[in-house]
Design an enzyme around this catalytic site. Structure first.
Site, PDB file in Angstrom:
ATOM      1  N   ASP A   1      -7.813  47.802  -8.203  1.00 63.88           N
ATOM      2  CA  ASP A   1      -8.541  46.557  -8.576  1.00 63.88           C
ATOM      3  C   ASP A   1      -7.501  45.458  -9.367  1.00 63.88           C
ATOM      4  O   ASP A   1      -7.983  44.433  -9.188  1.00 63.88           O
ATOM      5  CB  ASP A   1      -9.278  47.066 -10.029  1.00 63.88           C
ATOM      6  CG  ASP A   1     -10.104  46.041 -10.341  1.00 63.88           C
ATOM      7  OD1 ASP A   1     -10.824  45.630  -9.652  1.00 63.88           O
ATOM      8  OD2 ASP A   1      -9.979  45.468 -11.585  1.00 63.88           O
TER       9      ASP A   1
ATOM     10  N   LEU B   1     -14.803  41.310 -13.938  1.00 67.01           N
ATOM     11  CA  LEU B   1     -15.406  40.066 -13.107  1.00 67.01           C
ATOM     12  C   LEU B   1     -14.185  39.643 -12.238  1.00 67.01           C
ATOM     13  O   LEU B   1     -14.197  38.400 -11.714  1.00 67.01           O
ATOM     14  CB  LEU B   1     -15.571  39.033 -14.310  1.00 67.01           C
ATOM     15  CG  LEU B   1     -16.745  39.225 -15.312  1.00 67.01           C
ATOM     16  CD1 LEU B   1     -16.815  38.247 -16.263  1.00 67.01           C
ATOM     17  CD2 LEU B   1     -18.007  39.256 -14.353  1.00 67.01           C
ATOM     18  N   ARG B   2     -13.284  40.657 -12.091  1.00 70.45           N
ATOM     19  CA  ARG B   2     -12.137  40.150 -11.045  1.00 70.45           C
ATOM     20  C   ARG B   2     -12.799  39.761  -9.499  1.00 70.45           C
ATOM     21  O   ARG B   2     -12.293  38.928  -9.084  1.00 70.45           O
ATOM     22  CB  ARG B   2     -11.001  41.181 -11.166  1.00 70.45           C
ATOM     23  CG  ARG B   2     -10.037  41.303 -12.338  1.00 70.45           C
ATOM     24  CD  ARG B   2      -8.772  42.029 -11.860  1.00 70.45           C
ATOM     25  NE  ARG B   2      -8.113  42.174 -13.174  1.00 70.45           N
ATOM     26  CZ  ARG B   2      -7.960  43.142 -13.876  1.00 70.45           C
ATOM     27  NH1 ARG B   2      -8.597  44.267 -13.569  1.00 70.45           N
ATOM     28  NH2 ARG B   2      -7.150  43.346 -14.992  1.00 70.45           N
ATOM     29  N   GLY B   3     -13.588  40.609  -9.397  1.00 71.83           N
ATOM     30  CA  GLY B   3     -14.171  40.364  -7.814  1.00 71.83           C
ATOM     31  C   GLY B   3     -14.936  38.818  -7.785  1.00 71.83           C
ATOM     32  O   GLY B   3     -14.723  38.360  -6.829  1.00 71.83           O
TER      33      GLY B   3
ATOM     34  N   VAL C   1     -11.763  36.147  -7.980  1.00 68.91           N
ATOM     35  CA  VAL C   1     -11.000  36.191  -6.808  1.00 68.91           C
ATOM     36  C   VAL C   1     -11.767  35.696  -5.262  1.00 68.91           C
ATOM     37  O   VAL C   1     -11.155  35.205  -4.759  1.00 68.91           O
ATOM     38  CB  VAL C   1     -10.302  37.632  -6.439  1.00 68.91           C
ATOM     39  CG1 VAL C   1      -9.676  37.765  -5.174  1.00 68.91           C
ATOM     40  CG2 VAL C   1      -9.381  38.058  -7.583  1.00 68.91           C
TER      41      VAL C   1
END
Length: 451
Positions: free
Chosen positions: A307, A388-390, A393
């Site tokens: 992740d 919330l990285r998705g 990015v």
């Protein structure tokens, strides 16, 4: 066979090849002593039997008495000359070895690299690498695929496209003379004192991290040489310092120790490396693009580590026979004459390099419409992506793709090109689900964006 008595004259002299021809100085004293350097040590004679002196000197004198003191001096001087010649010879060999090593390193740095524009296929991997170069805040790329598919070759070829960067001379961290966030504390202090900084140009650093590397070598540790020779606490920078403002490549990252992967990802995300060990407390910039590659047959990374990579590219072996023949011919031509092969692709490489540089300058002006941001978050929610990285990015990658395409506004097509790369490795594993992660992301994307 008698002993030297205190009332006899004492010969006190430091023998050296330069002064051996001069007569010995005779002084009167109570305690007779002769200091004789032999090779790297001194043999000290004090009130010793005369018969033991020749053995102590290696047979350089037969007896010790005032009439033969000059002979003793000449014998010891001859031995000193031989030791000096041997030491000079060893020093010369060492210097020659160092020079040969430096020459070898320079030759390795100057080796021709396979042209990026000559790489056939693998569009997903090449796109992910280019987008990370345009916007390093995407967070790196994890490349998983079959062995022998050109993963390492492609990464090395990418570095050859990038222009030189300006660095502060003799700075171990590749500090920028103008960009504050990639500047070491030492350079910042020099700027605060209004010192003039000497600037030099460097190629973008490409650092390979071997599987056997230790945490000390990666993060840096105390400089043992300075500690022993000067008695000072000094920091010896590691690979993270060397990779600042460049690319850190880890081959077979799925076989690397998890704690080292944690260190790499933390530094890549924060842009700084902090070292606390052996009484040393130091931090330095470590802003780099983390690129990992591996073969899924040899094991998978933990989901928590996956992740942390911004993008995930899947590489598969080409099945088209014509493309396979083209790849084989390119490899053969490059092996036969690397320089001639590179010359054929100089124009294409320059065009691609100019496009990447223009995209980097254009990136700050690219915007994402609000309705597209909402749909990106909706896709992440439908896929049950943790955190919330998705979302972050995907927005960054879409902006980088639009900049690479020469535009300042993100479109739905831009998002479609990058969303699979950004989300496929963030899905929860389901052993009963036979659908590939990338196919699942594409299916949900079509559903959300068609509404």
């Amino acid at each position: 066979q008698g002993r030297i008595r205190g009332d006899l004259p004492t010969v006190v002299r430091k023998f050296s090849p330069m002064a051996a021809a001069q007569p010995p100085t005779v002084l009167s004293g109570a305690v007779p002593q002769v200091a004789v350097p032999v090779a790297a040590r001194s043999v000290r004679l004090s009130a010793a039997p005369v018969s033991t002196i020749p053995q102590a000197l290696g047979g350089g004198a037969k007896a010790f008495a005032t009439p033969t003191a000059a002979g003793l001096a000449m014998g010891v001087a001859l031995m000193s000359r031989r030791a000096a010649r041997a030491q000079c010879k060893r020093g010369g060999l060492k210097a020659a070895a160092v020079e040969a090593t430096e020459t070898k390193t320079k030759e390795e740095d100057d080796r021709p690299v396979f042209p990026f524009s000559a790489i056939v296929g693998q569009g997903e991997m090449k796109l992910a690498l280019i987008l990370n170069v345009i916007d390093p805040k995407i967070g790196g790329v994890m490349i998983m695929g079959d062995r022998g598919t050109g993963k390492t070759t492609t990464i090395r070829a990418l570095v050859d496209l990038l222009p030189e960067i300006e660095c502060v001379a003799e700075d171990p961290y590749n500090s920028s003379p103008t960009e504050f966030e990639v500047m070491s504390d030492e350079v910042r202090a020099r700027l605060a004192k209004k010192e003039e900084l000497k600037v030099t140009g460097k190629k973008v650093p490409m650092v390979d991290l071997p599987l056997g590397a230790t945490e000390d070598r990666v993060c840096g540790t105390i400089d043992i040489e300075k500690a022993l020779t000067q008695g000072k606490k000094a920091f010896e920078p590691g690979l993270l310092a060397k990779a600042n403002r460049g690319i850190l490549y880890v081959d077979e990252v799925n076989l690397l120790d998890d704690h080292l992967v944690d260190v790499l990802l933390d530094s890549a995300a924060g842009g700084w490396n902090t070292v606390e060990r052996e009484g040393i407390s130091i931090r330095h910039p470590a802003k780099f693009i983390l690129v990992g590659s591996g073969n899924p047959e040899e094991g998978e990374l933990r989901p928590q580590l996956l992740d942390r990579f911004g993008m995930h590219a899947m590489i598969r072996t080409e099945r088209d026979p014509e493309l396979r023949v083209q790849i084989v011919e390119s490899c053969q031509n490059y092996a036969d004459s690397p320089k001639d092969f590179r010359t054929q692709y100089e124009g294409n490489n320059k065009e691609l390099a100019d496009q990447i540089i223009a995209a980097m300058n254009r990136l700050k002006d690219v915007t994402v419409p609000s309705e597209l941001k909402l749909k990106i978050s909706e896709v992440c929610s439908e896929l049950n992506v943790d955190g919330l990285r998705g979302d972050i990015v995907t927005n960054r990658a879409a902006r980088a793709y639009a900049a690479f395409d020469g535009r300042t506004t993100v479109t739905e097509e831009d998002i479609k090109k990058v969303i699979t790369l950004c989300l496929r490795h963030r899905l929860r594993k389901d052993v009963l689900d036979s659908m590939d992660g990338g196919d699942k992301v594409s299916k949900v994307f079509e559903t959300v964006f068609d509404d």
